[in-house]
Design a protein around this motif. Sequence first.
Motif, PDB file in Angstrom:
ATOM      1  N   TYR A  45      35.401  47.353  50.213  1.00  0.00           N
ATOM      2  CA  TYR A  45      35.171  48.329  49.560  1.00  0.00           C
ATOM      3  C   TYR A  45      35.514  48.278  48.367  1.00  0.00           C
ATOM      4  O   TYR A  45      36.195  47.512  47.604  1.00  0.00           O
ATOM      5  CB  TYR A  45      36.051  49.869  50.192  1.00  0.00           C
ATOM      6  N   GLY A  46      34.467  49.129  47.370  1.00  0.00           N
ATOM      7  CA  GLY A  46      34.450  49.271  46.074  1.00  0.00           C
ATOM      8  C   GLY A  46      33.428  49.997  45.268  1.00  0.00           C
ATOM      9  O   GLY A  46      32.299  50.491  46.288  1.00  0.00           O
ATOM     10  N   GLU A  47      33.353  50.069  44.007  1.00  0.00           N
ATOM     11  CA  GLU A  47      32.169  50.905  43.717  1.00  0.00           C
ATOM     12  C   GLU A  47      30.751  50.288  43.713  1.00  0.00           C
ATOM     13  O   GLU A  47      30.756  48.727  43.843  1.00  0.00           O
ATOM     14  CB  GLU A  47      32.620  51.204  42.089  1.00  0.00           C
ATOM     15  N   GLY A  55      35.108  34.726  36.963  1.00  0.00           N
ATOM     16  CA  GLY A  55      36.316  35.433  36.733  1.00  0.00           C
ATOM     17  C   GLY A  55      37.577  34.873  36.662  1.00  0.00           C
ATOM     18  O   GLY A  55      37.975  34.453  37.554  1.00  0.00           O
ATOM     19  N   GLU A  56      38.300  34.817  35.441  1.00  0.00           N
ATOM     20  CA  GLU A  56      39.489  34.009  35.550  1.00  0.00           C
ATOM     21  C   GLU A  56      40.731  34.972  35.371  1.00  0.00           C
ATOM     22  O   GLU A  56      42.066  34.398  35.357  1.00  0.00           O
ATOM     23  CB  GLU A  56      39.533  32.954  34.432  1.00  0.00           C
ATOM     24  N   SER A  57      40.587  36.418  35.501  1.00  0.00           N
ATOM     25  CA  SER A  57      41.894  37.156  35.381  1.00  0.00           C
ATOM     26  C   SER A  57      42.574  37.011  36.537  1.00  0.00           C
ATOM     27  O   SER A  57      42.109  36.517  37.578  1.00  0.00           O
ATOM     28  CB  SER A  57      41.216  38.736  35.225  1.00  0.00           C
ATOM     29  N   ASP A  58      43.817  37.449  36.300  1.00  0.00           N
ATOM     30  CA  ASP A  58      44.747  37.389  37.486  1.00  0.00           C
ATOM     31  C   ASP A  58      44.257  38.064  38.685  1.00  0.00           C
ATOM     32  O   ASP A  58      44.567  37.730  39.676  1.00  0.00           O
ATOM     33  CB  ASP A  58      46.081  38.094  36.923  1.00  0.00           C
ATOM     34  N   VAL A  59      43.835  39.530  38.395  1.00  0.00           N
ATOM     35  CA  VAL A  59      43.424  40.163  39.378  1.00  0.00           C
ATOM     36  C   VAL A  59      42.375  39.869  40.240  1.00  0.00           C
ATOM     37  O   VAL A  59      42.476  39.813  41.537  1.00  0.00           O
ATOM     38  CB  VAL A  59      42.800  41.747  38.915  1.00  0.00           C
ATOM     39  N   MET A  60      41.242  39.114  39.708  1.00  0.00           N
ATOM     40  CA  MET A  60      40.338  38.320  40.338  1.00  0.00           C
ATOM     41  C   MET A  60      40.795  37.103  41.225  1.00  0.00           C
ATOM     42  O   MET A  60      40.396  36.918  42.247  1.00  0.00           O
ATOM     43  CB  MET A  60      39.073  37.764  39.340  1.00  0.00           C
ATOM     44  N   LEU A  74      39.613  44.748  51.750  1.00  0.00           N
ATOM     45  CA  LEU A  74      39.502  44.022  50.630  1.00  0.00           C
ATOM     46  C   LEU A  74      38.834  44.895  49.483  1.00  0.00           C
ATOM     47  O   LEU A  74      37.773  45.240  49.547  1.00  0.00           O
ATOM     48  CB  LEU A  74      38.725  42.896  50.756  1.00  0.00           C
ATOM     49  N   ARG A  75      39.742  45.144  48.551  1.00  0.00           N
ATOM     50  CA  ARG A  75      39.125  46.233  47.551  1.00  0.00           C
ATOM     51  C   ARG A  75      38.857  45.417  46.361  1.00  0.00           C
ATOM     52  O   ARG A  75      39.552  44.647  45.701  1.00  0.00           O
ATOM     53  CB  ARG A  75      40.238  47.114  47.029  1.00  0.00           C
ATOM     54  N   ILE A  76      37.274  45.602  46.063  1.00  0.00           N
ATOM     55  CA  ILE A  76      36.752  44.796  44.827  1.00  0.00           C
ATOM     56  C   ILE A  76      36.897  45.843  43.658  1.00  0.00           C
ATOM     57  O   ILE A  76      36.359  46.694  43.630  1.00  0.00           O
ATOM     58  CB  ILE A  76      35.492  44.518  45.250  1.00  0.00           C
ATOM     59  N   PRO A  77      37.521  45.283  42.498  1.00  0.00           N
ATOM     60  CA  PRO A  77      37.977  46.219  41.481  1.00  0.00           C
ATOM     61  C   PRO A  77      36.780  46.231  40.581  1.00  0.00           C
ATOM     62  O   PRO A  77      35.627  45.165  40.415  1.00  0.00           O
ATOM     63  CB  PRO A  77      38.889  45.439  40.679  1.00  0.00           C
TER      64      PRO A  77
END
Length: 607
Positions: free
Chosen positions: A327-329, A302-307, A467-470
């Motif tokens: 935590y995350g889905e 993943g190269e997105s800013d959020v990642m 750490l929230r994993i989107p």
Amino acid sequence: MQSISDLAPEVADALGIDIDIETTDDASVRKIIGRNPHIEVVVTRGGLAEQAKQIPGISVVEISMSLNDLLAQLSQLTSAGFKRIGIVSRANFFSGASGDFPILDVHVSIRPQADEAGTERMVRQMVDEGFEAIIGCRVAYETARALGVRAIFLENGRTSIRSAFEEAQRILEAKKREKLQAAQLTAIIDNIDEAVIAVTPKRDVSFFNRHARRLFAPKPGMAPDFARILPVLDTGEKEQVTAINGNSVIARSIPLEFDHSIQGTVLTLHEVARIQASESKIRSSFHQKGLVARYHFKDLVGESDVMQQLIERAKTYAGHDSNLLVYGETGTGKEVFAQSIHNHSKRKHGPFVSVNIASIAPSLLESELFGYVDGAFTGARKGGKPGLFELAHRGTLFLDEIGELAPEMQSRLLRVLQEREIMRIGDDKIIPIDVRIIAATNRDLFQQTLAGSFRQDLYYRIHVVGLRIPPLRARVDDIPQIFEHYLQRFSAQTHQTPHLTASARQLLKSRPWPGNIRQLRNLAEVISYHETERVDAEHLAAALGEQEHTVSDTGFIAIPDRGTLKEMESEILRHLLAKNPADAVCQRLGISRVTLWRKMQTLAVSA
């Protein structure tokens, strides 16, 4: 003046060393040294030194003539009125000095010789030349006396002998150190789990260890035959697989460089069967215990800013020992992050122990986490069993689905985290532990604390940093890249290099992906079965199934029931644009092209 044989014992006694004294001539040197195989250093002079140097394994210290000794003997002759004095001996007596030296009214001539016959001839010649006195070695002394000429035996004093003995001691100490180092090196090389062979530039094997002897012996008890391995040197390859007496080995060739030139080669040989057995044993042991962290940050796609921001924050957390809550889905890759953090931390050489709380019955969880002693309960393993906390000592313990932890276990876990020590079931001894806790959940733990189903004090213990994993829908631009990553992995066996069309990319980005990366990975596996180079939207739609189409036949759009109103609006636009052109979407929603464009910019929707 005392002779060397008289002075040597006195000097040796003063130095506290033991010596063997032998009086001999040049011809008998080898025989005498041969009778004493324990001899390592010989202290002598003149021709005896030259002969001793030719014996292998013997170090020779020459007793040099000191200036004081020589001047004393010259003074003795000049005081007696002698004007022409000859000095005849081996060259090593005077470090190669030679020539005529007028000293006041006295003529001194030093004429070194190569052997005893030459010494005798030179003395006769010097007597014929009119020399009145001779200073020299035993042969020169005896020849001069026989000719009736005054002669003085060339003797060494205490200073010269002492210097020679001290040098001999230094050589013996150095030899002792070399022997010890050689013994240590031999012990090390003989006990490493590989064959080692040293080869000279002339292809002679100068050294081999016991593994090489076993590997190259045609039969047990026979001498090793290294002829088969020498052709390996001709290939020019530093590493290759070959066969020796039916055994497959990995042969490595290492040039032996000394004094800026290649002085030979060292070959190391690993038996393939041994490597495979060791590898299998290690892998089996570690994987059975769950002690391996396989993933690193480089495995995250993943190269997105959020990642990228998330990875940088995770690397920062990896540099500290604080307990971490991920935590995350479901399916977002929480354990991948946990393993990456472990492998990026100072605990990377320690164990990574993973346990899924939900997969272990509450009645068994306590014994799994804390272990038990022999006889702690019915059915307990003989000898007891260490718990996961013990196995994770000096490493990381990953507690997945921590929200499923029963209330009674929450109290026990809280105490362990506070005290950093455990007690096995049925034991009365405290075991200190050094473990970093990384917990993971797909639940809202904070809401559980408010509802009373999760202890608030435990929540703050495990959630020192979070750490929230989107979900995938929060990083839409990464979806095609992640899909291609898995697609290429699954297609590797068919040697295909599939690529996505623009419509396929758009379809992937339009999906809500409630199963996140796990669902996307499963889709990539199904698509790889098609063994096609070009993956279009039709392939994806067929794999997803009729119920997974972007817009169902009933005209309804499936969107997740979580998220804000803006997020839901974004999902609606993304679904419609994936199926319809922009004009059709505007007509269906009753908005203008400008309004659609503005919403797309605001909601970060891709057309």
